[in-house]
Design a protein around this motif. Structure first.
Motif, mmCIF file in Angstrom:
data_model
loop_
_atom_site.group_PDB
_atom_site.id
_atom_site.type_symbol
_atom_site.label_atom_id
_atom_site.label_comp_id
_atom_site.label_asym_id
_atom_site.label_seq_id
_atom_site.Cartn_x
_atom_site.Cartn_y
_atom_site.Cartn_z
ATOM 1 N N GLY B 258 0.939 -1.069 -0.126
ATOM 2 C CA GLY B 258 -0.071 0.053 -0.065
ATOM 3 C C GLY B 258 0.934 1.211 -0.006
ATOM 4 N N SER B 259 1.986 1.252 0.013
ATOM 5 C CA SER B 259 3.030 2.282 0.080
ATOM 6 C C SER B 259 3.242 2.930 -1.450
ATOM 7 C CB SER B 259 4.273 2.308 0.660
ATOM 8 O OG SER B 259 5.173 1.183 -0.340
ATOM 9 N N ASN B 260 2.939 2.470 -2.380
ATOM 10 C CA ASN B 260 3.422 2.695 -3.644
ATOM 11 C C ASN B 260 4.591 2.631 -4.141
ATOM 12 O OD1 ASN B 260 0.495 3.320 -4.421
ATOM 13 N ND2 ASN B 260 0.812 5.486 -3.325
ATOM 14 N N ILE B 261 5.318 2.181 -3.082
ATOM 15 C CA ILE B 261 6.911 1.857 -3.532
ATOM 16 C C ILE B 261 6.925 0.507 -4.454
ATOM 17 C CG2 ILE B 261 9.215 1.051 -2.765
ATOM 18 C CD1 ILE B 261 8.516 3.105 -0.385
ATOM 19 N N LYS B 262 7.375 0.684 -5.577
ATOM 20 C CA LYS B 262 7.428 -0.546 -6.746
ATOM 21 C C LYS B 262 8.249 -1.483 -6.166
ATOM 22 C CE LYS B 262 7.339 -0.910 -11.660
ATOM 23 N NZ LYS B 262 7.623 -0.286 -12.921
ATOM 24 N N ASN B 267 9.251 -9.792 -5.062
ATOM 25 C CA ASN B 267 9.140 -8.806 -4.077
ATOM 26 C C ASN B 267 10.207 -8.053 -3.577
ATOM 27 O OD1 ASN B 267 6.213 -9.049 -4.300
ATOM 28 N ND2 ASN B 267 6.221 -10.889 -2.851
ATOM 29 N N SER B 268 11.234 -8.096 -4.184
ATOM 30 C CA SER B 268 12.543 -7.024 -3.733
ATOM 31 C C SER B 268 11.827 -5.546 -4.171
ATOM 32 C CB SER B 268 13.743 -7.559 -4.223
ATOM 33 O OG SER B 268 13.662 -7.603 -5.919
ATOM 34 N N ILE B 269 12.846 -4.861 -3.638
ATOM 35 C CA ILE B 269 12.355 -3.160 -3.857
ATOM 36 C C ILE B 269 13.053 -2.936 -5.315
ATOM 37 C CG2 ILE B 269 12.353 -1.020 -3.251
ATOM 38 C CD1 ILE B 269 12.505 -2.115 -0.382
ATOM 39 N N LYS B 270 12.234 -2.397 -6.325
ATOM 40 C CA LYS B 270 12.829 -1.923 -7.654
ATOM 41 C C LYS B 270 13.523 -0.577 -7.241
ATOM 42 C CE LYS B 270 12.029 -3.125 -11.837
ATOM 43 N NZ LYS B 270 13.061 -3.572 -11.326
ATOM 44 N N VAL B 271 15.015 -0.649 -7.571
ATOM 45 C CA VAL B 271 15.606 0.444 -7.660
ATOM 46 C C VAL B 271 16.184 0.792 -8.772
ATOM 47 C CG1 VAL B 271 16.386 0.486 -4.940
ATOM 48 C CG2 VAL B 271 17.792 -0.735 -6.624
ATOM 49 N N THR B 274 20.887 4.730 -9.001
ATOM 50 C CA THR B 274 21.340 5.684 -7.809
ATOM 51 C C THR B 274 20.676 5.138 -6.700
ATOM 52 O OG1 THR B 274 19.435 6.932 -8.050
ATOM 53 C CG2 THR B 274 21.317 7.544 -9.576
ATOM 54 N N LEU B 275 20.109 3.940 -6.574
ATOM 55 C CA LEU B 275 19.557 3.342 -5.483
ATOM 56 C C LEU B 275 17.990 3.998 -5.145
ATOM 57 C CD1 LEU B 275 20.849 0.890 -4.947
ATOM 58 C CD2 LEU B 275 22.604 2.707 -5.052
ATOM 59 N N LYS B 276 17.541 4.971 -5.837
ATOM 60 C CA LYS B 276 16.172 5.526 -5.790
ATOM 61 C C LYS B 276 15.180 4.568 -5.982
ATOM 62 C CE LYS B 276 17.272 10.510 -6.766
ATOM 63 N NZ LYS B 276 18.275 10.315 -7.648
ATOM 64 N N THR B 277 14.195 4.392 -5.207
ATOM 65 C CA THR B 277 12.952 3.529 -5.554
ATOM 66 C C THR B 277 11.989 4.452 -6.458
ATOM 67 O OG1 THR B 277 11.500 4.677 -3.783
ATOM 68 C CG2 THR B 277 13.080 2.691 -3.056
ATOM 69 N N SER B 278 10.838 3.833 -6.784
ATOM 70 C CA SER B 278 9.978 4.387 -7.589
ATOM 71 C C SER B 278 9.268 5.817 -7.000
ATOM 72 C CB SER B 278 9.005 3.644 -8.061
ATOM 73 O OG SER B 278 8.104 3.302 -6.848
ATOM 74 N N ILE B 279 9.424 6.107 -5.747
ATOM 75 C CA ILE B 279 8.808 7.368 -5.102
ATOM 76 C C ILE B 279 10.073 8.059 -4.719
ATOM 77 C CG2 ILE B 279 7.597 7.860 -2.981
ATOM 78 C CD1 ILE B 279 6.002 6.320 -4.926
ATOM 79 N N GLN B 280 9.568 9.361 -5.048
ATOM 80 C CA GLN B 280 10.886 10.515 -4.788
ATOM 81 C C GLN B 280 11.059 10.597 -3.139
ATOM 82 O OE1 GLN B 280 11.868 12.643 -6.944
ATOM 83 N NE2 GLN B 280 12.957 14.073 -5.577
#
Lengths: 454, 454
Positions: B258-262, B267-271, B274-280
């Motif tokens: 539910g966080s909108n972090i892709k 199910n690992s976090i998409k980065v 630059t190690l940024k996720t999908s959310i600013q």
């Protein structure tokens, strides 16, 4: 005339060429001529034979003339090449036992005559127990003398002197090294050269002396004609039982005078990437050839057993009608002094400055494994990169830890001009018994990158 | 609001990010929240603590909360993140002692929650003395039990099982490894996997068993609720005092629902690089992130301590306003079983086939030093190259000799797509105590080149 390959020289490169050529072509006629009695041996192993880590010098021999005979390769020992006539495709040989001269014809000639020690012009240099080290017989002579000696003097501060110093110290001798330049191991930057010298002195306090900026002007001897003293320009008189001349080598190419085979730097033989000389049908391999330095893009001369083997292999493939290119070298060298590994790849910071690069460097000293593991060693790396291209120009490494693993990591990166930014995050395999989580060589790259880019 | 960096996770990546960020920016506010009591430790060292090569688990700790406090970094232990609200820039935390929930706001969030062992669905899995290994407390629990045990069963044939098998064998236990697939170490080709299994069995005959193609269906226990037996699908009943579940890990990302972090693969976090996720404003580092494989050009998930450290460093530089790119990984891994080094880089022959490459390979078994030197080891290398591009896709190496030095040589060549023709004549430094004149890794490249080009 059916095809006939004549190989002059029996150290490493000539026999390697012969053996590989036989595998590529079962029928071609192959003859090897050598001045020595022993053929196909590892000269690089001689210091360890002298040290007595290796007891039998025969273990250094890869293949005997009989082994070659079984492969239908004829080995002619004690035969010296006097002249090459590239127009007639003949060589003039001399039998070193009978003195007889004779002519041998070839369709393909391979020159693999290696290098010879340089004998410096010093008074009384012909005294007994003043040695050079190149052949197995040299090794046997030095070892025999060492075993009855208490003191040794080494002239020159190159790898061979460092290796023989280990051998002599290990056998209880008092050892003095004399170097005319301001540092030993002159290919290294001064800081690393000094660190090695400090290690050598510190390891056996009182047993070892190193004098730099010191010229030997004369030897003196006893009534038996044996060397007893080394006399230096600054007035030192060093008593000794034996002397090693580690004062450099030169390519064995004098016999090529008048042959039209083009010589290059330091009178080494000019070869292209296929190991062909300037004359059709004549190849050259090993310590007698020049080398192309892939960092400086200049020709150089760095005689190395590994290069000799690669060149021999490559030349054989080309002679057999295949295609092999030996692009060049990176001046890669490694040795050790007891537990201290000593290695340099590419160019030093000093050399980079001299050649007009804009070098930057980082020095890191780290454990070679995760710090909490037992039996870690220490390694010190100096990584040199170019500010303009942000690529690596060279690395120096010393330490009692795993230096080689880091040095080797840098080599394809130098060759491939990998950017520092890419190299510093290289995915090196990590496990506590093998490295810290971020390997020291990557730390070094991170620091250089940071120095260049802020 | 002034800048405030909140880091969730206290294993390797989170604390690394914090420490590097503090060096880059002395003033920025940094808070680390972790579920555990201990922060900033090397989980990779736990098998060696259990083996008792390392006596004190505290030596695995790089920095304590007090160390961080000195750097003005606040560490909050025993705090779990329940939810991330990226719109409000807040996280919901829970104090694991009091149970209290509270909100924390951030300007930059760094997710470094790592991975959690997968608990397989097996009857009676909740019996005592069935362990997973992830935290220092897990390590302490396993070691304490091991010291009073005679038998152990390991489920799963990955690195952690191989490392714990060494630990248990070293401490005199009877050890059984059960793997449901047809081979242990499934990232290796079957031949290398089998060679490792043979070595493990052969080293301690009678003390070690490896069963492949075997499923565990149940555990049974005694009246105290302690595991006493492992029961397999084929009807084996293996008595044991303890069980290790080495049946894989999964990224710790459930709280991001539910966080909108892709999320990406597994199910690992998409980065991004630059190690940024999908959310600013939200970064992710370490075992919870996906990884870009630079050989296959696909996303993968390979949790590794070395990657965690590099990502943490890189993210910190970017958060501080600098520029750092973490391009990706090569699936580089290494471990050991007593004297046997086991390593793989890039992809296996099998995987190369599956991915549609046209792979060719060479296997060489050689001494790691000049053959005449004392104390040589043996190394076996399998080099895999692509017929189309003539570049290296991967290497597998095992042996009691110096494997790492060869493996590392290949890594920049894989990354830089160095042609085999160039690689096989690479100028590796040669000296008899360090390698044969032509290094085994170059032999392997020569053979692959020959197989491809005739």
């Amino acid at each position: 005339m059916s095809e006939k390959v004549v190989i002059i020289g029996g150290g490493a490169a000539g026999p390697k060429t012969a053996a590989k050529l036989r595998r590529e072509n079962p029928n071609i006629k192959i003859d090897i001529y050598t001045q020595e009695e022993i053929i196909s041996y590892s000269a690089c192993g001689l210091p360890y034979y002298i040290e007595n880590i290796i007891q039998n010098p025969e273990t250094l021999i890869m293949r005997t003339p009989e082994d070659f005979q079984k492969q239908n390769i004829d080995v002619h020992i004690k035969q010296q090449c006097l002249k090459v006539n590239t127009k007639d495709k003949t060589v003039i040989m001399q039998d070193l036992i009978s003195g007889n001269k004779y002519e041998v014809n070839y369709t393909t000639l391979v020159i693999a005559t290696g290098a010879t020690p340089v004998i410096p012009n010093i008074a009384n240099i012909n005294l007994k127990n003043i040695f050079t080290l190149r052949t197995i017989q040299d090794g046997i002579n030095i070892k025999n003398k060492m075993l009855e000696s208490k003191r040794a003097v080494l002239l020159g501060g190159g790898y061979i002197s460092v290796e023989l110093m280990e051998a002599f110290v290990h056998n209880g001798l008092q050892v003095t090294l004399i170097e005319k330049n301001s540092q030993i191991l002159k290919m290294f930057d001064e800081d690393f050269s000094q660190a090695v010298a400090d290690y050598i002195i510190g390891k056996n306090p009182g047993q070892v002396s190193i004098f730099t900026n010191e010229d030997v002007v004369a030897f003196s001897g006893n009534k038996k004609g044996e060397v007893t003293k080394v006399i230096t320009a600054s007035g030192k008189e060093i008593e000794t039982d034996l002397v090693i001349l580690g004062t450099g080598v030169r390519p064995n190419t004098d016999f090529l005078e008048g042959s039209n085979i083009k010589l290059g730097i330091y009178n080494s033989i000019k070869v292209d990437k296929t190991l062909k000389t300037s004359i059709q049908g004549v190849y050259a391999v090993g310590d007698c050839t020049d080398n192309y330095n892939l960092v400086t893009n200049r020709y150089t001369w760095v005689p190395m057993g590994s290069t000799a083997n690669k060149e021999g292999r490559c030349a054989a493939i080309n002679i057999a009608g295949g295609s092999c290119f030996f692009d060049g070298i990176l001046n890669s060298t490694i040795t050790k002094y007891f537990d201290l590994t000593i290695s340099i790849i590419g160019i030093s910071y000093k050399e980079a400055q001299e050649l007009g690069f804009q070098p930057e460097y980082a020095i890191v000293t780290k454990r070679d494994k995760a710090g909490y593991m037992p039996n870690t060693g220490t390694i010190t790396l100096k990584l040199i990169a170019d500010r303009n291209t942000q690529t690596i120009l060279g690395i120096q490494g010393i330490g009692d830890g795993e230096v080689n693993q880091r040095i080797n990591t840098v080599i394809p990166a130098i060759l491939g001009k990998t950017k520092l930014e890419t190299f510093m995050n290289l995915d090196l395999p990590y496990s506590p018994p093998y490295s810290p989580a971020i390997d020291p060589v990557l730390n070094a790259a991170q620091i250089v990158y940071h120095k260049i880019n802020g």
